[in-house]
Design an enzyme around this catalytic site. Structure first.
Site, PDB file in Angstrom:
ATOM      1  N   HIS A 126     -63.783  -4.714  86.874  1.00  0.00           N
ATOM      2  CA  HIS A 126     -63.541  -3.441  86.218  1.00  0.00           C
ATOM      3  C   HIS A 126     -63.700  -2.326  87.242  1.00  0.00           C
ATOM      4  O   HIS A 126     -64.654  -2.309  88.014  1.00  0.00           O
ATOM      5  CB  HIS A 126     -64.557  -3.252  85.087  1.00  0.00           C
ATOM      6  CG  HIS A 126     -64.240  -2.121  84.167  1.00  0.00           C
ATOM      7  ND1 HIS A 126     -63.480  -2.286  83.037  1.00  0.00           N
ATOM      8  CD2 HIS A 126     -64.575  -0.810  84.211  1.00  0.00           C
ATOM      9  CE1 HIS A 126     -63.360  -1.125  82.417  1.00  0.00           C
ATOM     10  NE2 HIS A 126     -64.009  -0.198  83.112  1.00  0.00           N
TER      11      HIS A 126
ATOM     12  N   ASP B 238     -64.145  -8.929  84.436  1.00  0.00           N
ATOM     13  CA  ASP B 238     -64.389  -7.691  83.691  1.00  0.00           C
ATOM     14  C   ASP B 238     -64.898  -8.023  82.288  1.00  0.00           C
ATOM     15  O   ASP B 238     -64.278  -8.821  81.581  1.00  0.00           O
ATOM     16  CB  ASP B 238     -63.077  -6.901  83.600  1.00  0.00           C
ATOM     17  CG  ASP B 238     -63.218  -5.569  82.882  1.00  0.00           C
ATOM     18  OD1 ASP B 238     -64.329  -5.229  82.440  1.00  0.00           O
ATOM     19  OD2 ASP B 238     -62.199  -4.863  82.780  1.00  0.00           O
TER      20      ASP B 238
ATOM     21  N   SER C  45     -59.600   1.744  81.112  1.00  0.00           N
ATOM     22  CA  SER C  45     -60.834   1.616  80.351  1.00  0.00           C
ATOM     23  C   SER C  45     -60.799   2.517  79.121  1.00  0.00           C
ATOM     24  O   SER C  45     -59.936   2.350  78.265  1.00  0.00           O
ATOM     25  CB  SER C  45     -62.021   1.922  81.269  1.00  0.00           C
ATOM     26  OG  SER C  45     -63.237   1.487  80.694  1.00  0.00           O
TER      27      SER C  45
END
Length: 339
Positions: free
Chosen positions: A311, A281, A187
């Site tokens: 995610h 995601d 991320s």
């Protein structure tokens, strides 16, 4: 872990470990979006989080969000075995070196945690760092870079670049082969790893590998995956907007090349990349767009979409089956690149 968290983790592990038919009694109909079916164990987890009103960090204070991330990580991460762990200072930052039980070669994977540039630390990503090291046989060096709003943009990026320089400068004392160093992150940490690889290529600094797990690559995103998966799947569009508003409040920050990787000229000589995305995601499309951008720039890139994951699956290692299997596969790519 508190007694309450231990009980919750045990209950979650039990339910996520049930046969699929039994899991459907908890979740109801399978969730199918964009031609993809969410993993049943992940759907169980999200269902329980929704019932308990947990999981979405949007709207919480910075302190509450950080505490929630650490608590969630402890809940789903489990106790992952590792040969040894040593805390050390890395470029004046807190660092943690994970030594696998059976080390293969003198490679090193430098890991930057996720958390929207506001949350996350060594504790929140301890479980995936342990598993990546133990399964790959490659040492992992995690770094706790400065986060906002206390340390404004671009402090995190400065720290990431400084970390790679420090590793090269101290390769001898770390017993690291300078030609077998990689960077990794998930991320926001994936954004940092990607930028560090760009900076290394520009500076001619050796880098053997980059592992980008559902990376942020576009601060002004407007993607189909954000529209499809921006609610009810852990990371929400509301949370993403909140992260941007806090860490990148100025318009000029959001077009800076460090966070807007899709609009810059990528240098030649980028390290080979393994780009991982999750089917459910909001960041899926921008991660895959960046993989294609690197290919166009001449880089060696392997793109893997785990179609049934969300995610944050990198952290879901102590409960369920599907996320752990995916992360073990990722560790295999680390072994092939740096082992």
């Amino acid at each position: 872990m508190s007694l309450r968290n231990a009980v919750e983790s045990r209950a979650l592990s039990t339910l996520m470990g049930l046969p699929v038919r039994a899991q459907r009694l908890v979740t109801g109909r399978a969730l199918v979006l964009d031609g993809q079916t969410l993993a049943p164990d992940i759907q169980v987890m999200l269902t329980l989080q929704r019932i308990a009103r947990k999981g979405d960090l949007a709207g919480e204070s910075i302190a509450q969000g950080r505490a929630a991330m650490r608590a969630n990580a402890a809940l789903v991460g489990g106790r992952q075995p590792i040969g040894s762990v040593r805390d050390l200072a890395v470029a004046d930052l807190p660092g943690r070196l994970y030594e696998p039980t059976r080390r293969v070669g003198n490679g090193l994977l430098v890991f930057f945690h996720g958390g929207g540039f506001l949350y996350g630390d060594l504790a929140s990503h301890d479980a995936p760092c342990r598993l990546l090291a133990e399964e790959s046989g490659v040492r992992v060096l995690a770094v706790e870079y400065r986060v906002g709003p206390e340390a404004a943009f671009p402090a995190a990026f400065d720290d990431a670049e400084a970390t790679l320089r420090w590793v090269h400068e101290n390769a001898g004392s770390l017993d690291v082969d300078p030609e077998r160093i990689g960077v990794a992150g998930d991320s926001a940490g994936g954004n940092l790893a990607a930028w560090t690889a760009i900076a290394a290529a520009r500076a001619g600094l050796p880098l053997a590998f980059q592992l980008l797990v559902y990376p942020c690559t576009d601060a002004d995103r407007s993607t189909e995956s954000l529209r499809l998966f921006g609610e009810g799947l852990y990371l929400t569009a509301e949370s993403i907007a909140s992260f941007n508003d806090t860490y990148l409040p100025r318009p000029q920050d959001r077009v800076d090349e460090r966070v807007n990787l899709l609009d810059i000229d990528l240098p030649a000589g980028l390290a080979p990349a393994y780009v991982v995305t999750a089917g459910f995601d909001p960041l899926r499309d921008e991660g895959e767009d960046y993989a294609r951008r690197m290919v166009d720039a001449g880089a060696e890139v392997e793109l893997k979409r785990y179609v049934d994951q969300i995610h944050g699956f990198l952290n879901i290692l102590g409960v369920g089956r599907t996320s752990r299997a995916a992360v073990r596969e990722i560790a295999g790519r680390v072994a092939a690149a740096l082992g």
